[in-house]
Design an enzyme around this catalytic site. Sequence first.
Site, PDB file in Angstrom:
ATOM      1  N   GLU A  58       0.835  -1.210   0.000  1.00 58.34           N
ATOM      2  CA  GLU A  58       0.000   0.000   0.000  1.00 58.34           C
ATOM      3  C   GLU A  58       0.861   1.247   0.000  1.00 58.34           C
ATOM      4  O   GLU A  58       0.561   2.223  -0.689  1.00 58.34           O
ATOM      5  CB  GLU A  58      -0.930  -0.006   1.210  1.00 58.34           C
ATOM      6  CG  GLU A  58      -1.838   1.218   1.262  1.00 58.34           C
ATOM      7  CD  GLU A  58      -2.771   1.183   2.454  1.00 58.34           C
ATOM      8  OE1 GLU A  58      -3.522   2.164   2.637  1.00 58.34           O
ATOM      9  OE2 GLU A  58      -2.751   0.188   3.210  1.00 58.34           O
ATOM     10  N   HIS A  94       9.880   9.380 -18.076  1.00 59.68           N
ATOM     11  CA  HIS A  94       9.184   8.246 -17.505  1.00 59.68           C
ATOM     12  C   HIS A  94       9.085   7.104 -18.517  1.00 59.68           C
ATOM     13  O   HIS A  94       9.095   7.314 -19.725  1.00 59.68           O
ATOM     14  CB  HIS A  94       7.795   8.663 -17.037  1.00 59.68           C
ATOM     15  CG  HIS A  94       7.826   9.554 -15.838  1.00 59.68           C
ATOM     16  ND1 HIS A  94       6.701   9.862 -15.100  1.00 59.68           N
ATOM     17  CD2 HIS A  94       8.856  10.214 -15.244  1.00 59.68           C
ATOM     18  CE1 HIS A  94       7.033  10.673 -14.103  1.00 59.68           C
ATOM     19  NE2 HIS A  94       8.329  10.892 -14.176  1.00 59.68           N
ATOM     20  N   GLU A  96       6.617   5.195 -19.405  1.00 58.03           N
ATOM     21  CA  GLU A  96       5.468   5.228 -20.302  1.00 58.03           C
ATOM     22  C   GLU A  96       5.742   6.108 -21.515  1.00 58.03           C
ATOM     23  O   GLU A  96       5.422   5.765 -22.655  1.00 58.03           O
ATOM     24  CB  GLU A  96       4.231   5.742 -19.553  1.00 58.03           C
ATOM     25  CG  GLU A  96       3.786   4.863 -18.395  1.00 58.03           C
ATOM     26  CD  GLU A  96       4.404   5.271 -17.070  1.00 58.03           C
ATOM     27  OE1 GLU A  96       3.815   4.965 -16.014  1.00 58.03           O
ATOM     28  OE2 GLU A  96       5.484   5.908 -17.078  1.00 58.03           O
ATOM     29  N   CYS A 124       1.487   8.485 -13.889  1.00 59.63           N
ATOM     30  CA  CYS A 124       1.244   9.793 -13.280  1.00 59.63           C
ATOM     31  C   CYS A 124       0.328  10.581 -14.214  1.00 59.63           C
ATOM     32  O   CYS A 124      -0.016  10.123 -15.306  1.00 59.63           O
ATOM     33  CB  CYS A 124       2.563  10.533 -13.059  1.00 59.63           C
ATOM     34  SG  CYS A 124       3.462  10.908 -14.584  1.00 59.63           S
ATOM     35  N   CYS A 127       1.781  11.353 -17.822  1.00 64.07           N
ATOM     36  CA  CYS A 127       1.879  10.134 -18.612  1.00 64.07           C
ATOM     37  C   CYS A 127       0.495   9.631 -19.019  1.00 64.07           C
ATOM     38  O   CYS A 127       0.307   9.139 -20.136  1.00 64.07           O
ATOM     39  CB  CYS A 127       2.630   9.056 -17.842  1.00 64.07           C
ATOM     40  SG  CYS A 127       4.413   9.331 -17.752  1.00 64.07           S
TER      41      CYS A 127
END
Length: 220
Positions: A58, A94, A96, A124, A127
């Site tokens: 988490e 990033h 992606e 994010c 992205c």
Amino acid sequence: MAENQEEPSDTQNGEEQPENAEKPEEKKKELEKLPPFEIVRGERFPAFFFKFQFRNVEYSSGRNKTFLCYVVEIQGKEPGSFQGYLEDEHAAAHAEDAFFNNILPTCDPNLRYNVTWYVSSSPCVPCADRIAQVLQKNKNLRLSILVSRLFMWEEPEMQAALKKLKASGCKLKIMKPQDFEYIWQNFAEQEEGEAKAFEPWEDIQENFLYYEEKLSEVLH
């Protein structure tokens, strides 16, 4: 489900570090001289990266990279497929974005592309916007994203970005234990070249259900 990480201490076993140990200000200067982190790409990555970066905890303390495993299936007169992975540091581009810049920069309108990503955390906001733009521009591209964890899903801006992904046709899912096993078998580099069975961590199913519930709440 949270992981606690202790900060490194200045002492070891109650003893002070030797005088010639690197001082914090010296270490800072050395780090400032390092070049910006770059995108890493390949076919397989070390198993210990998988065990840490893909763990569906988490609270992702210390997990400052994105690992993106991809499978591209091309349908046409000469169908084919290829796969690999991308790794980034959040200080640079990033993963992606790098996929669309380096792996699949253009889509032939005469072909159909079925792309599957297995990503250590969800995209994010920037992205997610880039992904939506690419899918809207290329109607012959189908993208499914399976994520280990949801990135900042509590933030309204992030929730809006995830909804935008869904609206663009992207299939966003949370990884099941079977998906982690698939990554382990197809993208993780086994130690000493020996294929070893995937060993799920204790809370893998619990954490999957947790994130699946949160994603459902965001998208519906």
